[in-house]
Each structure stands twice: as C-alpha cells, then as structure tokens.
Design a protein around this motif. Structure first.
Motif, PDB file in Angstrom:
ATOM      1  N   LYS A 197    -103.445 -14.038 -14.826  1.00  0.00           N
ATOM      2  CA  LYS A 197    -102.208 -14.076 -15.610  1.00  0.00           C
ATOM      3  C   LYS A 197    -101.799 -12.675 -16.056  1.00  0.00           C
ATOM      4  O   LYS A 197    -100.607 -12.355 -16.105  1.00  0.00           O
ATOM      5  N   ARG A 198    -102.787 -11.835 -16.364  1.00  0.00           N
ATOM      6  CA  ARG A 198    -102.448 -10.455 -16.739  1.00  0.00           C
ATOM      7  C   ARG A 198    -101.939  -9.668 -15.538  1.00  0.00           C
ATOM      8  O   ARG A 198    -101.021  -8.856 -15.652  1.00  0.00           O
ATOM      9  N   ARG A 232     -95.360 -10.281 -17.642  1.00  0.00           N
ATOM     10  CA  ARG A 232     -96.660 -10.066 -18.260  1.00  0.00           C
ATOM     11  C   ARG A 232     -96.510  -9.998 -19.774  1.00  0.00           C
ATOM     12  O   ARG A 232     -95.477  -9.562 -20.284  1.00  0.00           O
ATOM     13  N   VAL A 233     -97.563 -10.430 -20.450  1.00  0.00           N
ATOM     14  CA  VAL A 233     -97.566 -10.354 -21.908  1.00  0.00           C
ATOM     15  C   VAL A 233     -97.386  -8.901 -22.333  1.00  0.00           C
ATOM     16  O   VAL A 233     -98.034  -7.995 -21.803  1.00  0.00           O
ATOM     17  N   ALA A 277     -91.460 -17.330 -17.750  1.00  0.00           N
ATOM     18  CA  ALA A 277     -91.017 -17.473 -19.139  1.00  0.00           C
ATOM     19  C   ALA A 277     -89.725 -18.282 -19.159  1.00  0.00           C
ATOM     20  O   ALA A 277     -88.874 -18.141 -18.277  1.00  0.00           O
ATOM     21  N   ASP A 318     -88.911 -10.456 -26.714  1.00  0.00           N
ATOM     22  CA  ASP A 318     -90.163 -10.964 -26.160  1.00  0.00           C
ATOM     23  C   ASP A 318     -89.824 -12.270 -25.439  1.00  0.00           C
ATOM     24  O   ASP A 318     -89.402 -13.240 -26.081  1.00  0.00           O
ATOM     25  N   PHE A 352     -91.534 -14.613 -24.286  1.00  0.00           N
ATOM     26  CA  PHE A 352     -92.397 -15.759 -24.548  1.00  0.00           C
ATOM     27  C   PHE A 352     -92.215 -16.320 -25.958  1.00  0.00           C
ATOM     28  O   PHE A 352     -92.923 -17.246 -26.351  1.00  0.00           O
TER      29      PHE A 352
END
Length: 236
Positions: free
Chosen positions: A139-140, A201-202, A146, A224, A226
């Motif tokens: 996931k990273r 990505r976060v 999103a 952001d 998310f």
C-alpha cells in the motif's frame, strides 16, 4: 491498492482440505482487515487460465497464492498446477505477489527463486503477520484508491462526459512536487458525488477540478484525499 486475487486449489487433497480452508479463511479476514477486497476464481470454475480468469487477475492489484497439496486422479499428492499458473501469470503482469508455501510443497518453475512464506498447519499466526506486513508495504509502494466527496452536489449532478466534461486531479507529493493533472472518474450516489482518484499514497495531497464546457471549477486548496471532501469554486 483495492483488490487482491486469492489463488488456491479447488481440488485439495482430502487429508489437507481442512487445513487449507482454515488458512484461506484467516487470509481473507486479514486482507479485509487491511482495507482490501478479496476476489478469486470460484465462480469461473477453477479451470485453467482462460480469458475470464486472466481478466480477473489483471483487474486485481495484487495476488496471493496458497500453494498447498492437491489430489491427483489416483488420489495421491500433486502440485496445484492452476495456482502456480495463476501466480506466474500475475508475475508476468508485474503484479505484487506473495506465495504461502505448504511445507510439503517445493518452490519450482517460473518465480521459484522469489521470496515465499513457509507454512505448516497450526502456524497460521506467522503467515498472517507476514501477510499484513507485506500488504502494508504494498500500500505504501503502490498506493490506493481514494474517494473524495465533491461539493457543491448540483455541480456534479450536471456532469456529463458525453458532452466533453472532465474530472481531473493533481497530486502534490510529500516533498512538494506538483505533478501534471490527470483524469479521474466521477460518479453519483444518493445524496453525494464522489471523485475516484487512483493509486495515491498516504501523505500525498491533491487538487481537484471539473471542466464543464468553457468553465473550470477547482478546489482552492490542496486536500488530504483520504479525509473528507472538497468544495470546488468557479475559476475566472
């Protein structure tokens, strides 16, 4: 990253069927706990790779293969040929892959030198911990989808791609680099409209815009993706 294709034999050796079912159920729960959806080839019959099964693997973001003993025609132990072919096909598609290898199985064929996670029945905890760490890395590295709520809602309600309307987003990396705008999907749900932004990505931030005719609507600030939604404003 949204979906994982779970590959496992549909003809397990009778002596190993309960262990496979236990492992499969643990893996499904772990993948879902990591926020991903599990798909498999159950409803396409578990046949050799045909077009329907290839498309399902291609549409998935990653593949996990449970390599466990299969029954041959004489009732003996055999390699799960379909599982191995699905794993190799996913590798050929450059998908993130992970194998869980039963202690009676030997890594062989294309991809035999790639890392695998050994498994003995009753050792599911070690497999699940490795699986969850691997998914976190995926996931990273590969990002995930999103869903960003678009406001005002009536703006999205007038959106029509057949008339040339476009939804786009711009990614701003954690280091502050601005990427080019790229296409996004926009869809309506009762009481809300959402933009689907792939492979984020976060820590990354985005700006969203809608183009309708000669008018552009854009978010004033980077957000952001998310968390929450975004209000678009008409640009002069």
């Amino acid at each position: 990253m949204e979906t994982v294709f779970l590959s496992y034999t549909y003809r397990p050796h009778p002596d190993h069927q309960p262990d496979l079912e236990k492992l499969r159920s643990y893996v499904v729960r772990a993948v879902e706990a990591m926020g991903l959806r599990v798909i498999d080839g159950v409803d396409v019959g578990g046949h050799p790779l045909d077009d329907a099964l290839r498309r399902r693997i291609e549409d998935a973001d990653a593949l996990i293969a449970l390599v466990t003993p299969q029954a041959d025609d004489a009732g003996g132990l055999a390699d799960p040929a379909f599982v191995l072919s699905e794993f190799q096909y996913a590798m050929g598609q450059s998908k993130p892959t992970m194998r869980v290898l039963h202690h009676l199985q030997t890594a062989r064929g294309l991809g035999a030198s790639h890392e695998y996670t050994p498994w003995r029945p009753s050792g599911e905890v070690d497999v699940i911990l490795k699986l969850m760490n691997t998914i976190a890395l995926w996931k990273r590295e590969y990002g995930q989808m999103a869903r960003v709520r678009i406001e005002p809602e009536d703006l999205a309600a007038r959106y029509d791609e057949t008339q040339g309307d476009r939804c786009e987003f711009q990614v701003i990396s954690q280091s502050g680099n601005f990427r080019d705008f790229q296409r996004a999907s926009l869809f309506l749900e009762p009481g809300a409209a959402y933009a689907l932004l792939p492979k984020l990505r976060v820590g990354e931030r985005v700006r969203v815009r809608l183009r309708q005719g000669n008018t552009t609507w854009q978010s004033r600030y980077a957000i952001d993706p998310f968390v929450g939604g975004v209000r678009l404003e008409e640009r002069p």
